[in-house]
Design a protein around this motif. Structure first.
Motif, PDB file in Angstrom:
ATOM      1  N   GLU A   1       0.951  -1.119  -0.038  1.00 32.61           N
ATOM      2  CA  GLU A   1      -0.033   0.047   0.168  1.00 32.61           C
ATOM      3  C   GLU A   1       0.856   1.146   0.183  1.00 32.61           C
ATOM      4  OE1 GLU A   1      -2.133  -0.443   3.628  1.00 32.61           O
ATOM      5  OE2 GLU A   1      -2.946  -2.455   2.895  1.00 32.61           O
ATOM      6  N   VAL A   2       0.507   2.238  -0.806  1.00 32.80           N
ATOM      7  CA  VAL A   2       1.226   3.633  -0.854  1.00 32.80           C
ATOM      8  C   VAL A   2       0.667   4.613  -0.250  1.00 32.80           C
ATOM      9  CG1 VAL A   2       2.418   5.101  -2.419  1.00 32.80           C
ATOM     10  CG2 VAL A   2       2.287   2.780  -3.083  1.00 32.80           C
ATOM     11  N   LEU A   3       1.503   5.400   0.547  1.00 34.18           N
ATOM     12  CA  LEU A   3       0.922   6.627   1.087  1.00 34.18           C
ATOM     13  C   LEU A   3       1.860   7.693   0.642  1.00 34.18           C
ATOM     14  CD1 LEU A   3       0.487   5.761   4.884  1.00 34.18           C
ATOM     15  CD2 LEU A   3      -1.348   6.143   3.224  1.00 34.18           C
ATOM     16  N   ASP A   4       1.291   8.736  -0.354  1.00 32.87           N
ATOM     17  CA  ASP A   4       1.963   9.767  -0.660  1.00 32.87           C
ATOM     18  C   ASP A   4       1.939  10.900   0.404  1.00 32.87           C
ATOM     19  OD1 ASP A   4       2.936  12.265  -1.701  1.00 32.87           O
ATOM     20  OD2 ASP A   4       2.020  11.776  -3.689  1.00 32.87           O
ATOM     21  N   PRO A   5       3.079  11.189   1.089  1.00 37.25           N
ATOM     22  CA  PRO A   5       3.147  12.014   2.198  1.00 37.25           C
ATOM     23  C   PRO A   5       2.524  13.477   2.019  1.00 37.25           C
ATOM     24  CG  PRO A   5       5.145  11.843   1.549  1.00 37.25           C
ATOM     25  CD  PRO A   5       4.487  10.828   0.660  1.00 37.25           C
ATOM     26  N   ALA A   6       2.163  13.743   0.841  1.00 36.66           N
ATOM     27  CA  ALA A   6       1.641  15.063   0.478  1.00 36.66           C
ATOM     28  C   ALA A   6       0.315  15.046   0.868  1.00 36.66           C
ATOM     29  CB  ALA A   6       2.092  15.388  -1.110  1.00 36.66           C
ATOM     30  N   GLY A   7      -0.155  15.504   2.047  1.00 32.74           N
ATOM     31  CA  GLY A   7      -1.608  15.570   2.311  1.00 32.74           C
ATOM     32  C   GLY A   7      -1.907  14.344   2.969  1.00 32.74           C
TER      33      GLY A   7
ATOM     34  N   LYS B   1      10.549   6.078   2.652  1.00 30.75           N
ATOM     35  CA  LYS B   1      11.532   6.525   1.474  1.00 30.75           C
ATOM     36  C   LYS B   1      10.807   7.837   1.055  1.00 30.75           C
ATOM     37  CE  LYS B   1      14.462   5.693  -1.834  1.00 30.75           C
ATOM     38  NZ  LYS B   1      14.873   7.362  -1.870  1.00 30.75           N
ATOM     39  N   ALA B   2      11.032   8.738   2.193  1.00 36.40           N
ATOM     40  CA  ALA B   2      10.740  10.104   1.970  1.00 36.40           C
ATOM     41  C   ALA B   2      11.425  11.061   3.038  1.00 36.40           C
ATOM     42  CB  ALA B   2       9.206  10.538   1.629  1.00 36.40           C
ATOM     43  N   ARG B   3      11.878  12.125   2.976  1.00 38.29           N
ATOM     44  CA  ARG B   3      12.303  13.005   4.044  1.00 38.29           C
ATOM     45  C   ARG B   3      12.100  14.488   4.364  1.00 38.29           C
ATOM     46  NH1 ARG B   3      18.722  12.053   2.415  1.00 38.29           N
ATOM     47  NH2 ARG B   3      17.787  12.085   0.412  1.00 38.29           N
ATOM     48  N   THR B   4      10.887  14.585   3.554  1.00 34.67           N
ATOM     49  CA  THR B   4      10.086  15.824   3.765  1.00 34.67           C
ATOM     50  C   THR B   4       9.460  16.038   5.124  1.00 34.67           C
ATOM     51  OG1 THR B   4       7.769  14.979   2.878  1.00 34.67           O
ATOM     52  CG2 THR B   4       9.490  15.780   1.437  1.00 34.67           C
ATOM     53  N   PRO B   5       9.068  17.007   5.518  1.00 33.00           N
ATOM     54  CA  PRO B   5       8.645  17.340   6.720  1.00 33.00           C
ATOM     55  C   PRO B   5       7.302  16.700   6.926  1.00 33.00           C
ATOM     56  CG  PRO B   5       9.489  19.604   6.063  1.00 33.00           C
ATOM     57  CD  PRO B   5       9.618  18.514   5.053  1.00 33.00           C
ATOM     58  N   GLN B   6       6.694  16.864   5.993  1.00 37.01           N
ATOM     59  CA  GLN B   6       5.226  16.019   5.680  1.00 37.01           C
ATOM     60  C   GLN B   6       5.539  14.338   6.007  1.00 37.01           C
ATOM     61  OE1 GLN B   6       6.318  18.036   3.528  1.00 37.01           O
ATOM     62  NE2 GLN B   6       4.802  19.755   2.753  1.00 37.01           N
ATOM     63  N   ALA B   7       6.402  14.151   5.487  1.00 37.78           N
ATOM     64  CA  ALA B   7       6.662  12.389   5.348  1.00 37.78           C
ATOM     65  C   ALA B   7       7.070  12.171   7.176  1.00 37.78           C
ATOM     66  CB  ALA B   7       7.762  12.108   4.578  1.00 37.78           C
TER      67      ALA B   7
ATOM     68  N   LYS C   1      28.285  22.911   2.642  1.00 34.41           N
ATOM     69  CA  LYS C   1      26.953  22.134   2.278  1.00 34.41           C
ATOM     70  C   LYS C   1      25.983  22.838   3.335  1.00 34.41           C
ATOM     71  CE  LYS C   1      29.456  17.804   2.217  1.00 34.41           C
ATOM     72  NZ  LYS C   1      29.531  16.320   2.967  1.00 34.41           N
ATOM     73  N   SER C   2      24.785  22.748   2.683  1.00 36.83           N
ATOM     74  CA  SER C   2      23.595  23.243   3.496  1.00 36.83           C
ATOM     75  C   SER C   2      23.430  22.186   4.898  1.00 36.83           C
ATOM     76  CB  SER C   2      22.259  22.994   2.532  1.00 36.83           C
ATOM     77  OG  SER C   2      22.175  23.667   1.642  1.00 36.83           O
ATOM     78  N   ARG C   3      23.192  22.875   5.926  1.00 38.07           N
ATOM     79  CA  ARG C   3      23.245  22.201   7.239  1.00 38.07           C
ATOM     80  C   ARG C   3      22.241  21.064   6.995  1.00 38.07           C
ATOM     81  NH1 ARG C   3      22.488  24.027  13.227  1.00 38.07           N
ATOM     82  NH2 ARG C   3      21.953  21.978  14.309  1.00 38.07           N
ATOM     83  N   TYR C   4      20.989  21.421   6.416  1.00 41.99           N
ATOM     84  CA  TYR C   4      20.045  20.447   6.224  1.00 41.99           C
ATOM     85  C   TYR C   4      19.680  19.761   4.921  1.00 41.99           C
ATOM     86  CZ  TYR C   4      18.691  22.728  10.700  1.00 41.99           C
ATOM     87  OH  TYR C   4      18.533  23.151  11.891  1.00 41.99           O
ATOM     88  N   SER C   5      20.079  18.491   4.859  1.00 38.87           N
ATOM     89  CA  SER C   5      20.232  17.613   3.673  1.00 38.87           C
ATOM     90  C   SER C   5      18.824  17.594   3.076  1.00 38.87           C
ATOM     91  CB  SER C   5      20.680  16.344   4.023  1.00 38.87           C
ATOM     92  OG  SER C   5      20.375  15.700   2.959  1.00 38.87           O
ATOM     93  N   ARG C   6      18.479  17.926   2.039  1.00 42.42           N
ATOM     94  CA  ARG C   6      17.215  17.776   1.045  1.00 42.42           C
ATOM     95  C   ARG C   6      17.773  17.873  -0.276  1.00 42.42           C
ATOM     96  NH1 ARG C   6      18.646  22.921   2.388  1.00 42.42           N
ATOM     97  NH2 ARG C   6      18.359  24.757   0.677  1.00 42.42           N
ATOM     98  N   LYS C   7      16.714  17.461  -1.147  1.00 41.16           N
ATOM     99  CA  LYS C   7      16.751  17.650  -2.664  1.00 41.16           C
ATOM    100  C   LYS C   7      17.278  18.915  -3.131  1.00 41.16           C
ATOM    101  CE  LYS C   7      14.715  15.989  -7.005  1.00 41.16           C
ATOM    102  NZ  LYS C   7      13.527  15.431  -7.401  1.00 41.16           N
ATOM    103  N   GLY C   8      18.140  19.134  -3.783  1.00 41.02           N
ATOM    104  CA  GLY C   8      18.549  20.469  -4.433  1.00 41.02           C
ATOM    105  C   GLY C   8      19.459  21.127  -3.364  1.00 41.02           C
ATOM    106  N   ASP C   9      19.997  20.578  -2.246  1.00 42.13           N
ATOM    107  CA  ASP C   9      20.641  21.329  -1.297  1.00 42.13           C
ATOM    108  C   ASP C   9      21.970  21.782  -1.778  1.00 42.13           C
ATOM    109  OD1 ASP C   9      21.773  19.072  -1.407  1.00 42.13           O
ATOM    110  OD2 ASP C   9      21.717  18.862   1.115  1.00 42.13           O
TER     111      ASP C   9
END
Length: 267
Positions: free
Chosen positions: A30-36, A50-56, A125-133
């Motif tokens: 089952e898949v949960l998209d963390p966006a919402g 397998k996601a690292r956003t605040p929402q995830a 490096k950006s202190r906080y690792s994220r996509k496009g840091d």
């Protein structure tokens, strides 16, 4: 078993292969998209984060609060996003991690390096690792000034650039299994290249080091970026929770087995 994926991209090659293996063996994915998404009223037996956003991370914490295991945990995932905390944890544990200085802004970075000029190039490096840091090598006061002039308003970390052949060793762990690849460093001017390497081609202590990283950070699925600092001496420059592990034979099988081992069947 019911295995949940917390991800915006269930078609990622590793996750797609794991889904095929699990469903082929009679399990449900089952898949949960963390966006919402909200924690489901009827949760799966285990979730792979397998996601690292605040929402995830918030979604994973909701699921964990209900007693459902999440791999990796939300706390371990969040800790690895903060490169300052990561370096502190690693060095405190005696891991060969690159010494890391933290600055609240580009301006503070410039002032700090002016007061204590580095002996050579530095990696910012950006202190906080994220996509496009931000991950950039800076040579000398001129390049530092140019960087600061256009730097986004965020905190940064600085590591001294370690002379190396221009290759990063990407080591990944999925439970007890370790995989490796050689990749051209993003800080190297040479063209990209590399590919999988057998563990037998690495210094014998490196797989053991990778497992020690997992113990220190409480991770089950993770990546360790290692530079050969000379004579096989490892220098860890980054740790990533649940990276995209591609083109590694056996990785989907290892992740499928790991998920099932962590699953707690719901009554």
């Amino acid at each position: 078993m019911r295995v949940g994926l917390i991800t915006p991209d269930p078609r990622h090659p590793l996750l797609a292969a794991v889904t095929s293996l699990l469903t082929g063996a009679g399990h449900r994915v089952e898949v949960l998209d963390p966006a919402g998404a909200q924690a489901p009223a009827d949760p799966a037996d285990v979730y792979l984060l397998k996601a690292r956003t605040p929402q995830a991370l918030a979604l994973a914490r909701q699921i964990e609060a209900g007693g459902v295991p999440v791999v990796n945990t939300s706390a371990a995932t969040a800790r690895c996003q903060d490169r300052t905390a990561m370096a502190e944890d690693a060095l405190r544990a005696g891991l060969p991690f690159a010494p890391t200085r933290t600055y609240a802004s580009g301006g503070e970075l410039a002032r700090g390096l002016a007061l204590t000029p580095p002996a050579g190039a530095v990696v910012v490096k950006s202190r906080y690792s994220r996509k496009g840091d931000v991950v950039v090598r800076l040579d000398g006061a001129g390049q530092i000034a140019e960087f600061v002039a256009r730097a986004a308003a965020e905190p940064y970390v600085v590591q001294d650039f370690a002379p190396n052949p221009g290759w990063d060793h990407k080591l990944w762990a999925i439970g007890p299994h370790v995989f490796a690849a050689l990749r051209r460093s993003e800080l190297s001017p040479a063209a990209p290249g590399g590919g999988p390497v057998p563990l037998t081609a690495l210094p014998p202590s490196w797989p053991t080091l990778v497992r020690a990283v997992g113990d220190v950070f409480g991770l089950d699925v993770y990546g360790v970026d290692v530079i050969d600092a000379g004579g096989g001496r490892p220098l860890i420059v980054d740790v990533n929770a649940f990276p995209g592990i591609r083109h590694q034979p056996g990785a989907p099988e290892a992740l499928s087995s790991l998920a099932l081992r962590h699953a707690v069947p719901r009554s």
